[in-house]
Design an enzyme around this catalytic site. Sequence first.
Site, PDB file in Angstrom:
ATOM      1  N   PRO A  34      40.186  51.067  42.924  1.00 45.08           N
ATOM      2  CA  PRO A  34      40.750  50.892  41.898  1.00 45.08           C
ATOM      3  C   PRO A  34      40.787  51.201  40.110  1.00 45.08           C
ATOM      4  O   PRO A  34      40.600  50.172  39.567  1.00 45.08           O
ATOM      5  CB  PRO A  34      42.605  50.015  42.093  1.00 45.08           C
ATOM      6  CG  PRO A  34      41.795  49.188  42.952  1.00 45.08           C
ATOM      7  CD  PRO A  34      40.372  49.757  43.116  1.00 45.08           C
ATOM      8  N   HIS A 188      48.525  45.144  45.654  1.00 44.98           N
ATOM      9  CA  HIS A 188      48.000  45.064  44.343  1.00 44.98           C
ATOM     10  C   HIS A 188      47.908  42.970  43.950  1.00 44.98           C
ATOM     11  O   HIS A 188      48.704  42.987  43.238  1.00 44.98           O
ATOM     12  CB  HIS A 188      47.390  45.642  43.028  1.00 44.98           C
ATOM     13  CG  HIS A 188      47.082  44.952  41.783  1.00 44.98           C
ATOM     14  ND1 HIS A 188      46.384  44.055  41.839  1.00 44.98           N
ATOM     15  CD2 HIS A 188      46.639  46.249  40.150  1.00 44.98           C
ATOM     16  CE1 HIS A 188      45.170  43.675  40.953  1.00 44.98           C
ATOM     17  NE2 HIS A 188      45.389  45.054  40.197  1.00 44.98           N
ATOM     18  N   ALA A 190      46.103  41.205  43.072  1.00 47.12           N
ATOM     19  CA  ALA A 190      44.514  40.297  41.993  1.00 47.12           C
ATOM     20  C   ALA A 190      44.347  40.525  41.021  1.00 47.12           C
ATOM     21  O   ALA A 190      45.884  40.699  40.227  1.00 47.12           O
ATOM     22  CB  ALA A 190      43.621  41.147  42.467  1.00 47.12           C
ATOM     23  N   HIS A 191      43.959  39.578  39.874  1.00 45.33           N
ATOM     24  CA  HIS A 191      43.977  40.247  38.362  1.00 45.33           C
ATOM     25  C   HIS A 191      44.637  39.599  37.915  1.00 45.33           C
ATOM     26  O   HIS A 191      44.910  39.684  36.843  1.00 45.33           O
ATOM     27  CB  HIS A 191      43.648  41.503  38.317  1.00 45.33           C
ATOM     28  CG  HIS A 191      42.744  42.328  38.915  1.00 45.33           C
ATOM     29  ND1 HIS A 191      42.284  43.103  39.303  1.00 45.33           N
ATOM     30  CD2 HIS A 191      41.315  41.439  39.858  1.00 45.33           C
ATOM     31  CE1 HIS A 191      41.070  43.612  39.991  1.00 45.33           C
ATOM     32  NE2 HIS A 191      40.839  42.237  40.570  1.00 45.33           N
ATOM     33  N   TYR A 193      47.616  39.911  38.097  1.00 47.24           N
ATOM     34  CA  TYR A 193      49.499  40.549  38.114  1.00 47.24           C
ATOM     35  C   TYR A 193      50.852  39.645  38.726  1.00 47.24           C
ATOM     36  O   TYR A 193      50.377  38.195  39.220  1.00 47.24           O
ATOM     37  CB  TYR A 193      49.065  41.768  38.544  1.00 47.24           C
ATOM     38  CG  TYR A 193      48.612  42.662  37.360  1.00 47.24           C
ATOM     39  CD1 TYR A 193      48.830  42.920  35.887  1.00 47.24           C
ATOM     40  CD2 TYR A 193      46.896  42.780  37.576  1.00 47.24           C
ATOM     41  CE1 TYR A 193      48.031  42.713  34.723  1.00 47.24           C
ATOM     42  CE2 TYR A 193      46.109  43.182  36.596  1.00 47.24           C
ATOM     43  CZ  TYR A 193      46.625  43.844  35.015  1.00 47.24           C
ATOM     44  OH  TYR A 193      46.017  44.346  34.058  1.00 47.24           O
TER      45      TYR A 193
HETATM   46  C1  LIG Z   1      38.652  50.803  33.465  1.00 48.22           C
HETATM   47  C2  LIG Z   1      39.230  49.916  34.251  1.00 48.22           C
HETATM   48  C3  LIG Z   1      40.490  49.932  35.150  1.00 48.22           C
HETATM   49  C4  LIG Z   1      40.568  49.114  36.236  1.00 48.22           C
HETATM   50  N1  LIG Z   1      41.973  48.864  37.363  1.00 48.22           N
HETATM   51  C5  LIG Z   1      41.882  48.667  38.054  1.00 48.22           C
HETATM   52  C6  LIG Z   1      43.384  48.708  38.600  1.00 48.22           C
HETATM   53  O1  LIG Z   1      44.559  49.231  38.378  1.00 48.22           O
HETATM   54  N2  LIG Z   1      43.537  47.487  39.470  1.00 48.22           N
HETATM   55  C7  LIG Z   1      42.769  47.180  40.158  1.00 48.22           C
HETATM   56  O2  LIG Z   1      43.195  46.513  41.006  1.00 48.22           O
HETATM   57  N3  LIG Z   1      42.059  47.080  39.325  1.00 48.22           N
HETATM   58  C8  LIG Z   1      41.533  47.057  38.346  1.00 48.22           C
HETATM   59  N4  LIG Z   1      40.144  47.077  38.086  1.00 48.22           N
HETATM   60  C9  LIG Z   1      39.232  46.451  38.442  1.00 48.22           C
HETATM   61  C10 LIG Z   1      38.176  47.357  39.009  1.00 48.22           C
HETATM   62  O3  LIG Z   1      39.208  47.774  40.533  1.00 48.22           O
HETATM   63  C11 LIG Z   1      36.964  47.034  39.688  1.00 48.22           C
HETATM   64  O4  LIG Z   1      37.191  45.522  40.209  1.00 48.22           O
HETATM   65  C12 LIG Z   1      36.235  45.804  38.252  1.00 48.22           C
HETATM   66  O5  LIG Z   1      35.654  47.101  37.842  1.00 48.22           O
HETATM   67  C13 LIG Z   1      35.189  45.281  39.382  1.00 48.22           C
HETATM   68  O6  LIG Z   1      34.011  46.614  39.734  1.00 48.22           O
HETATM   69  P1  LIG Z   1      32.577  47.293  39.375  1.00 48.22           P
HETATM   70  O7  LIG Z   1      31.740  46.168  38.429  1.00 48.22           O
HETATM   71  O8  LIG Z   1      32.220  47.862  40.038  1.00 48.22           O
HETATM   72  O9  LIG Z   1      33.187  48.016  37.627  1.00 48.22           O
HETATM   73  C14 LIG Z   1      39.861  47.966  36.598  1.00 48.22           C
HETATM   74  C15 LIG Z   1      38.397  48.242  35.961  1.00 48.22           C
HETATM   75  C16 LIG Z   1      38.387  48.740  35.039  1.00 48.22           C
HETATM   76  C17 LIG Z   1      37.120  49.001  34.215  1.00 48.22           C
END
Ligand SMILES: Cc1cc2nc3c(=O)[nH]c(=O)nc-3n(C[C@H](O)[C@H](O)[C@H](O)COP(=O)(O)O)c2cc1C
Length: 395
Positions: A34, A188, A190-191, A193
């Site tokens: 996502p 969601h 995580a992160h 929120y």
């Molecule tokens: C531009 C951007 C937007 C993101 N938005 C979300 C989101 O809406 N929901 C979510 O769970 N994670 C979000 N993430 C985290 C990603 O899902 C992912 O876990 C994270 O980028 C790590 O993976 P990667 O190293 O392959 O980028 C976002 C990441 C990026 C770069």
Amino acid sequence: MAQLPDQEDSSKPNLFSPYKLGRFNLSHRIVLAPCTRCRALNGIPQPAMAEYYSQRATRGGFLITEGTMVDPTSAGFPHVPGIFTAEQVEAWKKVVDSVHAKGAVFFCQLWHVGRASHEVYQPAGCAPVSSTDKAISKRWRILMTDGSYGIYPEPRALGTDDIAKIVDFYRVAAVNAMKAGFDGVEIHGAHGYLIDQFLKDGINDRVDEYGGPLRNRCKFMTQVVRAVADAVGPDRLGVRISPAIDHLDATDSDPLGLGLAVVERLNELQSDAGAKLAYLHVTQPRYVAYGQTEAGRSGSEEEEALLMRRLRDAYRGTFICSGGYTRRLGNKAVARGEADLVSYGRLFIANPDLVLRFKLGAPLNMYDRKTFYTQDPVVGYTDYPFISNQYISRL
Ligand SMILES: Cc1cc2nc3c(=O)[nH]c(=O)nc-3n(C[C@H](O)[C@H](O)[C@H](O)COP(=O)(O)O)c2cc1C
């Protein structure tokens, strides 16, 4: 000659081994993570989103949407899509159809940012809601509608009675996702929120049944997951957590204990329902702040690997890992049984044909962080180049 995916042992599965995700037959293990992209003008999915997602869809692939608002108080970024009005549901249908036309499975990520918001994103300019009335510290900045960065305001702590209403927003949003044609939803959690704001003891300072001991801090998430599972079926529901990620001050004194407590709740729910959830999706801490920086980690490689391993072993179902994976690391994780599926965020943003590129061992486009959250329907969104036919014909 096309290169085979690198792997430790050819008898082991790799990113290109098929996988049965409950009722869905996947032809490979490379998942679109996502990713919020801020192209849903005023909360309505746009035609460019249909193009963006269909570019990344493959036959038997698995895609998860960007975080999608469950109610009008859910947003903390400009122009994120919602799934709580009839207009939004209608607009999503076109996006979903474009992905299904390519033969991929598509889940909608249900998102409430809680205190990671600002009055400008809230109905009638109210304060954002949370488990607490403490604001996110000034270490973090919120992206404002004009592209500048602001300070997170003080939220309003949800009263015990308000919480049931929010749980119901998730349920209705999940039902709406089914109406839009999605194959399932991801919660969601995580992160940093809203759900994470209840889970983590560095944020949750409540004294009611949603605060204090681990079981209480898991209660909001458990209620959301149960309500959604009852509404759409457990096998159409995945859950995302990041117990060891401190994004937006989401710290916990015992990330492993918290992760295991969440897993225990999900396992319990699966036993009660007599059916499995679609999956558990865990972001690992080597990936930290995606909004503003590339940097940061909160633990050694070994600690992170141990945390992921313990959660993977404890959870009785499909495990998706995310965070800093490359083709090599993804193949390794699948071959070693550390995950069933691997989700890719930044690499998939920059490479619409990531699956083909991984298959061929081809070079990758680099992502442009400056356009992650801009509104242009083309630039930095649908204009990342596909691999050229010349490259393929030279193989
Ligand atoms: C531009 C951007 C937007 C993101 N938005 C979300 C989101 O809406 N929901 C979510 O769970 N994670 C979000 N993430 C985290 C990603 O899902 C992912 O876990 C994270 O980028 C790590 O993976 P990667 O190293 O392959 O980028 C976002 C990441 C990026 C770069």
